[in-house]
Structures are given as structure tokens and as C-alpha cells.
Design a protein around this motif. Sequence first.
Motif, PDB file in Angstrom:
ATOM      1  N   VAL A   1      52.272  31.825  20.853  1.00 34.11           N
ATOM      2  CA  VAL A   1      53.312  32.341  21.743  1.00 34.11           C
ATOM      3  C   VAL A   1      52.825  32.270  23.273  1.00 34.11           C
ATOM      4  CG1 VAL A   1      54.566  34.372  22.764  1.00 34.11           C
ATOM      5  CG2 VAL A   1      54.158  34.078  20.230  1.00 34.11           C
ATOM      6  N   VAL A   2      53.428  31.309  24.155  1.00 30.35           N
ATOM      7  CA  VAL A   2      52.630  30.939  25.288  1.00 30.35           C
ATOM      8  C   VAL A   2      53.477  31.232  26.499  1.00 30.35           C
ATOM      9  CG1 VAL A   2      53.208  28.505  25.121  1.00 30.35           C
ATOM     10  CG2 VAL A   2      51.472  29.391  26.498  1.00 30.35           C
ATOM     11  N   ASN A   3      53.140  31.762  27.687  1.00 31.48           N
ATOM     12  CA  ASN A   3      53.909  31.768  28.903  1.00 31.48           C
ATOM     13  C   ASN A   3      53.676  30.326  29.302  1.00 31.48           C
ATOM     14  OD1 ASN A   3      54.940  32.230  31.467  1.00 31.48           O
ATOM     15  ND2 ASN A   3      53.315  33.884  31.794  1.00 31.48           N
ATOM     16  N   THR A   4      55.002  29.722  29.776  1.00 34.66           N
ATOM     17  CA  THR A   4      55.082  28.651  30.590  1.00 34.66           C
ATOM     18  C   THR A   4      54.298  28.504  31.779  1.00 34.66           C
ATOM     19  OG1 THR A   4      56.920  28.965  31.450  1.00 34.66           O
ATOM     20  CG2 THR A   4      56.951  27.785  29.225  1.00 34.66           C
ATOM     21  N   GLN A   5      53.934  29.671  32.527  1.00 27.31           N
ATOM     22  CA  GLN A   5      53.219  29.616  33.798  1.00 27.31           C
ATOM     23  C   GLN A   5      51.988  28.701  33.790  1.00 27.31           C
ATOM     24  OE1 GLN A   5      52.024  33.656  34.841  1.00 27.31           O
ATOM     25  NE2 GLN A   5      51.446  32.961  36.992  1.00 27.31           N
ATOM     26  N   SER A   6      51.525  28.224  34.821  1.00 27.15           N
ATOM     27  CA  SER A   6      50.307  27.485  35.186  1.00 27.15           C
ATOM     28  C   SER A   6      49.557  28.127  36.090  1.00 27.15           C
ATOM     29  CB  SER A   6      50.715  26.066  35.595  1.00 27.15           C
ATOM     30  OG  SER A   6      51.383  25.329  34.524  1.00 27.15           O
ATOM     31  N   ILE A   7      48.225  28.306  35.841  1.00 24.61           N
ATOM     32  CA  ILE A   7      47.422  28.868  37.052  1.00 24.61           C
ATOM     33  C   ILE A   7      46.278  27.789  37.171  1.00 24.61           C
ATOM     34  CG2 ILE A   7      45.644  30.724  37.524  1.00 24.61           C
ATOM     35  CD1 ILE A   7      47.483  32.613  36.080  1.00 24.61           C
ATOM     36  N   ASP A   8      46.024  27.260  38.028  1.00 24.36           N
ATOM     37  CA  ASP A   8      45.090  26.405  38.426  1.00 24.36           C
ATOM     38  C   ASP A   8      43.827  26.868  38.227  1.00 24.36           C
ATOM     39  OD1 ASP A   8      46.976  24.291  38.777  1.00 24.36           O
ATOM     40  OD2 ASP A   8      46.917  24.609  41.045  1.00 24.36           O
ATOM     41  N   PRO A   9      42.903  26.169  37.480  1.00 22.10           N
ATOM     42  CA  PRO A   9      41.620  26.592  37.461  1.00 22.10           C
ATOM     43  C   PRO A   9      40.666  25.983  38.639  1.00 22.10           C
ATOM     44  CG  PRO A   9      42.041  24.952  35.878  1.00 22.10           C
ATOM     45  CD  PRO A   9      43.436  25.310  36.392  1.00 22.10           C
ATOM     46  N   MET A  10      39.364  26.447  38.921  1.00 22.38           N
ATOM     47  CA  MET A  10      38.696  25.940  39.946  1.00 22.38           C
ATOM     48  C   MET A  10      38.649  24.330  40.135  1.00 22.38           C
ATOM     49  SD  MET A  10      37.382  27.142  42.478  1.00 22.38           S
ATOM     50  CE  MET A  10      37.405  28.711  42.314  1.00 22.38           C
ATOM     51  N   PRO A  11      38.485  23.664  38.916  1.00 25.57           N
ATOM     52  CA  PRO A  11      38.475  22.144  39.270  1.00 25.57           C
ATOM     53  C   PRO A  11      39.721  21.667  39.755  1.00 25.57           C
ATOM     54  CG  PRO A  11      37.315  22.614  37.172  1.00 25.57           C
ATOM     55  CD  PRO A  11      38.028  23.916  37.714  1.00 25.57           C
ATOM     56  N   VAL A  12      40.704  22.150  39.362  1.00 18.50           N
ATOM     57  CA  VAL A  12      41.960  21.850  40.003  1.00 18.50           C
ATOM     58  C   VAL A  12      42.008  22.177  41.409  1.00 18.50           C
ATOM     59  CG1 VAL A  12      44.607  21.810  39.925  1.00 18.50           C
ATOM     60  CG2 VAL A  12      43.064  21.606  37.727  1.00 18.50           C
ATOM     61  N   ILE A  13      41.920  23.433  41.857  1.00 14.46           N
ATOM     62  CA  ILE A  13      41.793  23.764  43.095  1.00 14.46           C
ATOM     63  C   ILE A  13      40.917  23.043  44.117  1.00 14.46           C
ATOM     64  CG2 ILE A  13      41.089  25.764  44.682  1.00 14.46           C
ATOM     65  CD1 ILE A  13      41.996  27.775  42.421  1.00 14.46           C
ATOM     66  N   THR A  14      39.828  22.659  43.575  1.00 13.63           N
ATOM     67  CA  THR A  14      38.932  21.861  44.410  1.00 13.63           C
ATOM     68  C   THR A  14      39.375  20.314  44.372  1.00 13.63           C
ATOM     69  OG1 THR A  14      37.148  21.407  42.683  1.00 13.63           O
ATOM     70  CG2 THR A  14      36.944  23.263  44.061  1.00 13.63           C
ATOM     71  N   GLY A  15      40.381  19.893  43.583  1.00 13.38           N
ATOM     72  CA  GLY A  15      40.518  18.663  43.498  1.00 13.38           C
ATOM     73  C   GLY A  15      39.833  17.585  42.571  1.00 13.38           C
ATOM     74  N   ALA A  16      38.708  18.250  41.888  1.00  8.93           N
ATOM     75  CA  ALA A  16      38.069  17.379  40.863  1.00  8.93           C
ATOM     76  C   ALA A  16      38.604  17.283  39.719  1.00  8.93           C
ATOM     77  CB  ALA A  16      36.679  18.363  40.837  1.00  8.93           C
ATOM     78  N   ALA A  17      40.075  17.759  39.450  1.00  8.02           N
ATOM     79  CA  ALA A  17      40.617  17.369  38.102  1.00  8.02           C
ATOM     80  C   ALA A  17      42.067  17.625  38.443  1.00  8.02           C
ATOM     81  CB  ALA A  17      40.204  18.643  37.040  1.00  8.02           C
ATOM     82  N   GLU A  18      42.993  17.194  37.495  1.00  4.75           N
ATOM     83  CA  GLU A  18      44.116  17.295  37.815  1.00  4.75           C
ATOM     84  C   GLU A  18      44.991  18.491  36.513  1.00  4.75           C
ATOM     85  OE1 GLU A  18      47.083  14.205  38.038  1.00  4.75           O
ATOM     86  OE2 GLU A  18      45.717  13.108  39.366  1.00  4.75           O
ATOM     87  N   TYR A  19      45.822  19.370  36.663  1.00  2.00           N
ATOM     88  CA  TYR A  19      46.499  20.217  35.814  1.00  2.00           C
ATOM     89  C   TYR A  19      46.989  19.298  34.629  1.00  2.00           C
ATOM     90  CZ  TYR A  19      48.024  24.472  33.613  1.00  2.00           C
ATOM     91  OH  TYR A  19      48.130  25.371  32.743  1.00  2.00           O
ATOM     92  N   PRO A  20      46.688  19.481  33.432  1.00  2.00           N
ATOM     93  CA  PRO A  20      47.461  18.544  32.381  1.00  2.00           C
ATOM     94  C   PRO A  20      48.939  19.048  32.110  1.00  2.00           C
ATOM     95  CG  PRO A  20      45.711  19.982  31.430  1.00  2.00           C
ATOM     96  CD  PRO A  20      45.593  20.079  32.780  1.00  2.00           C
ATOM     97  N   ALA A  21      49.637  18.101  32.915  1.00  5.41           N
ATOM     98  CA  ALA A  21      51.215  18.485  33.001  1.00  5.41           C
ATOM     99  C   ALA A  21      51.897  18.614  31.653  1.00  5.41           C
ATOM    100  CB  ALA A  21      51.791  17.464  33.767  1.00  5.41           C
ATOM    101  N   GLU A  22      51.618  17.783  30.719  1.00  7.44           N
ATOM    102  CA  GLU A  22      52.473  17.866  29.452  1.00  7.44           C
ATOM    103  C   GLU A  22      51.456  18.463  28.024  1.00  7.44           C
ATOM    104  OE1 GLU A  22      55.524  16.747  29.539  1.00  7.44           O
ATOM    105  OE2 GLU A  22      55.045  16.505  31.415  1.00  7.44           O
ATOM    106  N   ILE A  23      50.742  19.442  28.620  1.00 10.47           N
ATOM    107  CA  ILE A  23      49.868  19.994  27.543  1.00 10.47           C
ATOM    108  C   ILE A  23      50.725  20.574  26.483  1.00 10.47           C
ATOM    109  CG2 ILE A  23      49.468  22.443  28.677  1.00 10.47           C
ATOM    110  CD1 ILE A  23      46.649  21.775  28.137  1.00 10.47           C
TER     111      ILE A  23
END
Length: 190
Positions: free
Chosen positions: A94-116
Amino acid sequence: MTKNFMIVGVGGQGSLLASKLLGAILIDEGYDVKVSEVHGMSQRGGSVVTYVRASDTKVYSPVICEGEADFIVSFERLEAARYVKCLKKGGTIVVNTQSIDPMPVITGAAEYPAEILEELKSKGIHIDDIDALSIAEEAGSAKAANIVLMSRLAKYMDIPEEKWLEAIKKQVKPQFIDMNLRAFELGYNA
């Protein structure tokens, strides 16, 4: 009968209240219950995991290993993917569709996986996704997303809705009871 639940999220989302609510209702139903909290970096928005194990026989340990969770309640999409290996075959997330960016995404080192969630579904994993944040806001506060998620979990359990509502009244601070009851009802009927 033993049932294993994992409640996963990011610090500050209310996963600890959710685990207390689940533990309390299972105890009221006559199960032996063990709850264990693993906070991680919860004060800094890090991953938070709670294990809830319930059985009609004695439970000796709250720890849930890889492939043992009947249910994972995830307060955020990326956390669902992080802990999917713990789900047993035929289990449900059971999952909330909300996304919270982890630190690597915030710093630009990674992208949030959109279709997870779509990737998980394509692997045959049963995903029940719900926009718990919007429903909680409709109930009166984004902080009630945890109760919305628990209402969705309740749909999979053989425990009457009224018992969940009574448990909320016992677990939630008095000034927040009405809002949380509304969040449960809205989520349960979504």
C-alpha cells in the motif's frame, strides 16, 4: 496465523503513530504482537522503518526478514522500491503516491525515478497506490496521510471498520481525533 507488516517512510511522516495504531488494533483482536522501530536518520528526513508482527501464537521477535512481509505500507514511492525485497510472494504494498526527494536528488547528483510504481507493477508485485496526501488535506491536514494509508491497509484485513475508528480514538491526541476519523473514512471509501 502470523502476519508481518512493514511501515516505511521518511522521518516526520507519522509512521510511528501508524505502527502504534496497527499494533494496538491487533492486540485488541487477541493477537500476540511485537513492534520494533528502526529510525535511521528520521530527524533529517531519512528512511524510517517499523516492523509489526502479529500471531495467534507467541511472537518472539519483531524483525521481518527478506521475503517475509505480508504487507508493506509505504508513505512514499521510493521507500516502496527500497523495501520491496522484504515483500513475500503474493504480498501487497500500500503506497502513497507522494514523492519526497532524497538528498542525491536535491543536490542534483541523481534523478527521482519517475515510473517506479509502474516498474514494480510490471514485475507482478501487487501495488495499491493512493494519493494519501490529497485525501489527508481534504480531511483537514497533510499530517493525516498516515491514517489514510492505514485505512487502505484496513481494507485487506478482517477487522471491522468500527474497531479501527475506536483504536484511532485511543491512539490520537484528543484535539486531532475528529480530523483523523475523517481521514480514515475518506481513505477507506476512496
